[in-house]
Design an enzyme around this catalytic site. Structure first.
Site, PDB file in Angstrom:
ATOM      1  N   CYS A  86      37.679  36.359  44.497  1.00 11.74           N
ATOM      2  CA  CYS A  86      36.253  36.677  44.446  1.00 11.74           C
ATOM      3  C   CYS A  86      35.459  35.480  43.923  1.00 11.74           C
ATOM      4  CB  CYS A  86      35.994  37.903  43.570  1.00 11.74           C
ATOM      5  SG  CYS A  86      34.258  38.373  43.483  1.00 11.74           S
TER       6      CYS A  86
ATOM      7  N   CYS B 253      32.588  36.436  41.638  1.00 13.23           N
ATOM      8  CA  CYS B 253      33.019  36.814  40.289  1.00 13.23           C
ATOM      9  C   CYS B 253      33.379  35.599  39.447  1.00 13.23           C
ATOM     10  CB  CYS B 253      34.243  37.731  40.360  1.00 13.23           C
ATOM     11  SG  CYS B 253      34.071  39.171  41.429  1.00 13.23           S
ATOM     12  N   ASP B 254      34.116  34.665  40.038  1.00 13.65           N
ATOM     13  CA  ASP B 254      34.749  33.612  39.242  1.00 13.65           C
ATOM     14  C   ASP B 254      34.247  32.201  39.512  1.00 13.65           C
ATOM     15  OD1 ASP B 254      36.355  35.558  38.090  1.00 13.65           O
ATOM     16  OD2 ASP B 254      37.909  35.357  39.613  1.00 13.65           O
TER      17      ASP B 254
END
Length: 310
Positions: free
Chosen positions: A134, A137-138
């Site tokens: 992701c 997300c990261d």
């Protein structure tokens, strides 16, 4: 036989949020936690984009906060895996580990989706230490660093472009001699000076001391001009798709060609009255914890309305 008003299957952001709303509505929900407590979110290292945590939060702590909040209002938890369901009857029937049977007036499916991995051993070794599925997300953790994205479709191109806005350099590792993405996404990638596309490359292994520091690739595997290549990277992002965890329900709820549960427009209603879907198992587009949580709230609200109409 266990009789409940509302049964929730899944323990990610969607399931726990559904439990918070259902328990506050006095539905006395029972939540089946499943094989991965906290859901797919727990495969990341830190959550920085969920409201209410200004300094970021470790994903297991965030999931534990959600769990305790639902428990405070009366949610009961069952450890185990749902192995069989029967949604052709009312109340709905659900079996845990083939032995424990539940009857529920309403069921909320929040089983999530699992990222597809290449299947190489080093992916597991470095999960949470440089391997991610992701970018949204990261990606923030890799600002001004070098990363690689695996895949050649629209999702991979979107992730590569997103990461190019944060990172010094982005490699795209594409096993075919072309991109499968739409024309506009291809052009965005090919015209981005920060992105280098490595066509006809496959990842052999990831390397590094305690975290990802490089990747060994093979060019034109099995061909006469096969060659090895090593790239130095700080992060390795998989963008080869997700598989919704919905196989168990295929005989009862409608799904699309990829297996995502089909819902009625913007509502969480499935084709089966009293069965609702929330989170990534019904969302092939966003795959974000905050979106999943919102859909869990909607599912619980609709479940409450359904139960009161019985």
């Amino acid at each position: 036989m266990n009789k409940v008003k509302c049964l929730i299957i899944g323990s990610g952001p969607a399931g726990y949020t559904a439990a918070i709303y259902a328990s506050r509505a006095n539905l006395q929900p029972v939540l089946i936690e499943g094989p991965q407590l906290g859901g797919q979110l727990t495969t990341t290292t830190e959550v920085e984009n969920f409201p209410g945590y200004p300094d970021g939060v470790e994903p297991f702590r965030m999931m534990d906060d959600m769990k305790r909040q639902a428990e405070r209002f009366g949610t009961k938890y069952v450890s185990g895996i749902v192995t069989k369901v029967d949604f052709s009857v009312s109340p709905k029937k659900v079996w845990v580990e083939d032995t424990e049977e539940y009857e529920a007036d309403a069921v909320i499916i929040a089983t999530g989706a699992s990222a597809k991995y290449l299947g190489i051993e080093s992916e597991r070794t470095y999960k949470g230490r440089g391997v991610s599925a992701c970018a949204t997300c990261d990606g923030f953790f890799y600002r001004k660093k070098t990363v690689a994205v695996v895949g050649g479709g629209d999702t991979a191109c979107e992730e590569a472009n997103y990461l190019a806005g944060l990172c010094e350099k982005v490699y795209m590792i594409v096993r075919k001699p072309y991109l499968r993405a739409s024309e506009i996404m291809q052009q965005r990638v090919l015209n981005n000076p920060k992105i280098e596309v490595l066509f006809e490359h496959n990842t052999v292994q990831l390397t590094g001391e305690g975290k990802v520091q490089g990747a060994d690739l093979v060019y034109r595997k099995g061909e006469p001009d096969e060659a090895m290549k090593h790239i130095a990277i700080d992060g390795f992002f998989l963008a080869i798709g997700h598989h919704p965890n919905t196989e168990l329900f295929k005989d009862f709820v409608n799904r699309d060609a990829e297996g995502y549960i089909l819902v009625d427009g913007d509502s969480p209603k499935t084709n089966v009255p009293g069965v609702f879907a929330a989170g990534d198992c019904a969302d092939p587009h966003y795959r974000q914890a905050i979106v999943a949580a919102g859909s869990g709230a909607k599912a619980a609200i609709e479940a409450d309305k359904y139960i009161k109409s019985l």
